[in-house]
Design a protein around this motif. Sequence first.
Motif, PDB file in Angstrom:
ATOM      1  N   ALA A  26      -4.427  -2.150   4.822  1.00 53.13           N
ATOM      2  CA  ALA A  26      -3.373  -2.483   5.784  1.00 53.13           C
ATOM      3  C   ALA A  26      -1.982  -2.108   5.342  1.00 53.13           C
ATOM      4  O   ALA A  26      -1.024  -2.437   6.014  1.00 53.13           O
ATOM      5  N   LEU A  27      -1.837  -1.415   4.259  1.00 53.04           N
ATOM      6  CA  LEU A  27      -0.508  -1.116   3.753  1.00 53.04           C
ATOM      7  C   LEU A  27      -0.127   0.319   4.064  1.00 53.04           C
ATOM      8  O   LEU A  27      -0.945   1.213   4.023  1.00 53.04           O
ATOM      9  N   SER A  28       1.161   0.532   4.379  1.00 60.46           N
ATOM     10  CA  SER A  28       1.647   1.873   4.695  1.00 60.46           C
ATOM     11  C   SER A  28       1.928   2.640   3.413  1.00 60.46           C
ATOM     12  O   SER A  28       1.747   2.133   2.308  1.00 60.46           O
ATOM     13  N   ASN A  29       2.414   3.855   3.570  1.00 57.60           N
ATOM     14  CA  ASN A  29       2.739   4.672   2.407  1.00 57.60           C
ATOM     15  C   ASN A  29       3.903   4.116   1.606  1.00 57.60           C
ATOM     16  O   ASN A  29       4.148   4.538   0.477  1.00 57.60           O
ATOM     17  N   HIS A  30       4.659   3.165   2.197  1.00 59.45           N
ATOM     18  CA  HIS A  30       5.824   2.615   1.518  1.00 59.45           C
ATOM     19  C   HIS A  30       5.462   1.374   0.712  1.00 59.45           C
ATOM     20  O   HIS A  30       6.326   0.746   0.133  1.00 59.45           O
ATOM     21  N   HIS A  31       4.213   0.965   0.698  1.00 60.81           N
ATOM     22  CA  HIS A  31       3.804  -0.266   0.058  1.00 60.81           C
ATOM     23  C   HIS A  31       2.666   0.000  -0.913  1.00 60.81           C
ATOM     24  O   HIS A  31       1.895   0.941  -0.742  1.00 60.81           O
ATOM     25  N   LYS A  32       2.547  -0.851  -1.896  1.00 61.50           N
ATOM     26  CA  LYS A  32       1.390  -0.776  -2.760  1.00 61.50           C
ATOM     27  C   LYS A  32       1.160  -2.140  -3.395  1.00 61.50           C
ATOM     28  O   LYS A  32       2.072  -2.949  -3.540  1.00 61.50           O
ATOM     29  N   VAL A  33      -0.077  -2.379  -3.773  1.00 63.65           N
ATOM     30  CA  VAL A  33      -0.474  -3.606  -4.446  1.00 63.65           C
ATOM     31  C   VAL A  33      -0.692  -3.295  -5.917  1.00 63.65           C
ATOM     32  O   VAL A  33      -1.293  -2.279  -6.260  1.00 63.65           O
ATOM     33  N   ALA A  34      -0.181  -4.146  -6.780  1.00 68.79           N
ATOM     34  CA  ALA A  34      -0.409  -3.998  -8.218  1.00 68.79           C
ATOM     35  C   ALA A  34      -0.725  -5.373  -8.789  1.00 68.79           C
ATOM     36  O   ALA A  34      -0.173  -6.386  -8.350  1.00 68.79           O
ATOM     37  N   TRP A  35      -1.631  -5.422  -9.752  1.00 68.74           N
ATOM     38  CA  TRP A  35      -1.981  -6.684 -10.390  1.00 68.74           C
ATOM     39  C   TRP A  35      -0.936  -7.075 -11.425  1.00 68.74           C
ATOM     40  O   TRP A  35      -0.363  -6.221 -12.098  1.00 68.74           O
ATOM     41  N   ARG A  36      -0.712  -8.378 -11.586  1.00 67.59           N
ATOM     42  CA  ARG A  36       0.138  -8.880 -12.661  1.00 67.59           C
ATOM     43  C   ARG A  36      -0.711  -9.767 -13.559  1.00 67.59           C
ATOM     44  O   ARG A  36      -1.340 -10.716 -13.091  1.00 67.59           O
ATOM     45  N   THR A  37      -0.727  -9.471 -14.853  1.00 68.16           N
ATOM     46  CA  THR A  37      -1.571 -10.220 -15.776  1.00 68.16           C
ATOM     47  C   THR A  37      -0.892 -11.506 -16.226  1.00 68.16           C
ATOM     48  O   THR A  37       0.343 -11.623 -16.229  1.00 68.16           O
ATOM     49  N   THR A  52     -13.880  -3.729 -11.163  1.00 70.75           N
ATOM     50  CA  THR A  52     -13.754  -4.570  -9.976  1.00 70.75           C
ATOM     51  C   THR A  52     -12.297  -4.669  -9.531  1.00 70.75           C
ATOM     52  O   THR A  52     -11.982  -4.565  -8.344  1.00 70.75           O
ATOM     53  N   LEU A  53     -11.401  -4.880 -10.503  1.00 72.25           N
ATOM     54  CA  LEU A  53      -9.976  -4.964 -10.170  1.00 72.25           C
ATOM     55  C   LEU A  53      -9.474  -3.662  -9.555  1.00 72.25           C
ATOM     56  O   LEU A  53      -8.707  -3.670  -8.581  1.00 72.25           O
ATOM     57  N   LYS A  54      -9.903  -2.543 -10.104  1.00 75.88           N
ATOM     58  CA  LYS A  54      -9.463  -1.245  -9.585  1.00 75.88           C
ATOM     59  C   LYS A  54      -9.952  -1.032  -8.154  1.00 75.88           C
ATOM     60  O   LYS A  54      -9.204  -0.579  -7.281  1.00 75.88           O
ATOM     61  N   GLN A  55     -11.237  -1.367  -7.907  1.00 72.14           N
ATOM     62  CA  GLN A  55     -11.794  -1.189  -6.574  1.00 72.14           C
ATOM     63  C   GLN A  55     -11.139  -2.135  -5.569  1.00 72.14           C
ATOM     64  O   GLN A  55     -10.850  -1.756  -4.426  1.00 72.14           O
ATOM     65  N   THR A  56     -10.878  -3.374  -5.988  1.00 76.20           N
ATOM     66  CA  THR A  56     -10.219  -4.345  -5.110  1.00 76.20           C
ATOM     67  C   THR A  56      -8.814  -3.891  -4.757  1.00 76.20           C
ATOM     68  O   THR A  56      -8.383  -3.957  -3.610  1.00 76.20           O
ATOM     69  N   GLN A  57      -8.076  -3.403  -5.745  1.00 80.80           N
ATOM     70  CA  GLN A  57      -6.734  -2.886  -5.512  1.00 80.80           C
ATOM     71  C   GLN A  57      -6.767  -1.717  -4.541  1.00 80.80           C
ATOM     72  O   GLN A  57      -5.932  -1.617  -3.633  1.00 80.80           O
ATOM     73  N   LYS A  58      -7.745  -0.829  -4.714  1.00 88.03           N
ATOM     74  CA  LYS A  58      -7.884   0.328  -3.827  1.00 88.03           C
ATOM     75  C   LYS A  58      -8.153  -0.121  -2.390  1.00 88.03           C
ATOM     76  O   LYS A  58      -7.552   0.391  -1.434  1.00 88.03           O
ATOM     77  N   LEU A  59      -9.041  -1.099  -2.211  1.00 87.08           N
ATOM     78  CA  LEU A  59      -9.351  -1.593  -0.877  1.00 87.08           C
ATOM     79  C   LEU A  59      -8.134  -2.229  -0.209  1.00 87.08           C
ATOM     80  O   LEU A  59      -7.886  -2.039   0.982  1.00 87.08           O
TER      81      LEU A  59
END
Length: 325
Positions: free
Chosen positions: A287-298, A275-282
């Motif tokens: 809405a993020l460009s090639n210069h941005h990414k989302v990563a989870w922090r535990t 679920t976390l992987k799919q949510t991160q992918k979505l």
Amino acid sequence: MNAMEWMQTLLISGLCVPSFCADYRRQHCLIETPKSWSDAQSYCRERGHDLATVDDMGAMKSLLGLSADRADDELWIGLHHGGPEEWHWSLADEEFYREGERDYRNFGAMDDTSRYVSHVHGKWKTVDHTHLWFVCYDGNRQGGGRYVFVKEVRSWTGAQQYCRSHHTDLVSIRNPEENQAVRDVIGPYDLMIGLFKDAWHWSDGRNSSFRHWEQDSFVGLFPQSCAAMTGKGPGRWSQRSCDELRPFLCTCTRRWVVKVKVRSEDIQELNDPATLKQTQKLLNEAALSNHHKVAWRTNSDGQVFTKEQCLEEEREQPQDLCNIE
């Protein structure tokens, strides 16, 4: 509501627009200790960064602000000579091109040793570093008026400087319709366009085609050539021996930490790796460009989402889902 239903609701409702919630911004920092280009590259990389990549004139202005106190110095940036030669358009703005448009070509004659391109009778041909009339692109005009025929004999870099000063840039041609529009403007004449070929590459592997050379300063390369920008005026670049010792500019990133509160009856499902992987992918695709990414922090317990006690007033009043710290 299960985790994936929550994710879809989050994206559709607009309650939390990902580009506002997580943002990695490119920043630059000036290192004043003089080093060779390769030592400067290592210094930046050891700290999780890299030598500066320059994407456009906005980034150039940012760099000039940093180097204002070093106006008499030349500073290393991340551009170096070596590797395969590639074709680029002078206009580097990523938003200007849709998929495949950077690769449109209409060559009639090619010489592998030539690095510039002229447009004549609708066909393109490679030319040496010669002086010709040229075509500018002006993004503030409409229709055929965007293509400006300049009857001045200049070198390719001189034409580029003229177009950037008076219009937008040397002309890019993205499709057959634009190729015909340029032909209609220039008639039977042989004019330079914005396509060029070089073997200069950025340290961080980005494919930015932006170049800001001092006129003809990169003709006649050193055995090991790297790009240095001056801290004064428009910050033009020159090619220098990579062994010279110079201050340098690193590209850094700024990370925004975002807390997301979710109402769910199943905390285990929210923390499920799939679920976390799919949510991160979505999020990254939404809405993020090639210069941005989302990563989870535990958290300290190794989980991304932890259960909190909800207060009664929180249930009654809608809460902001995004808190940027």
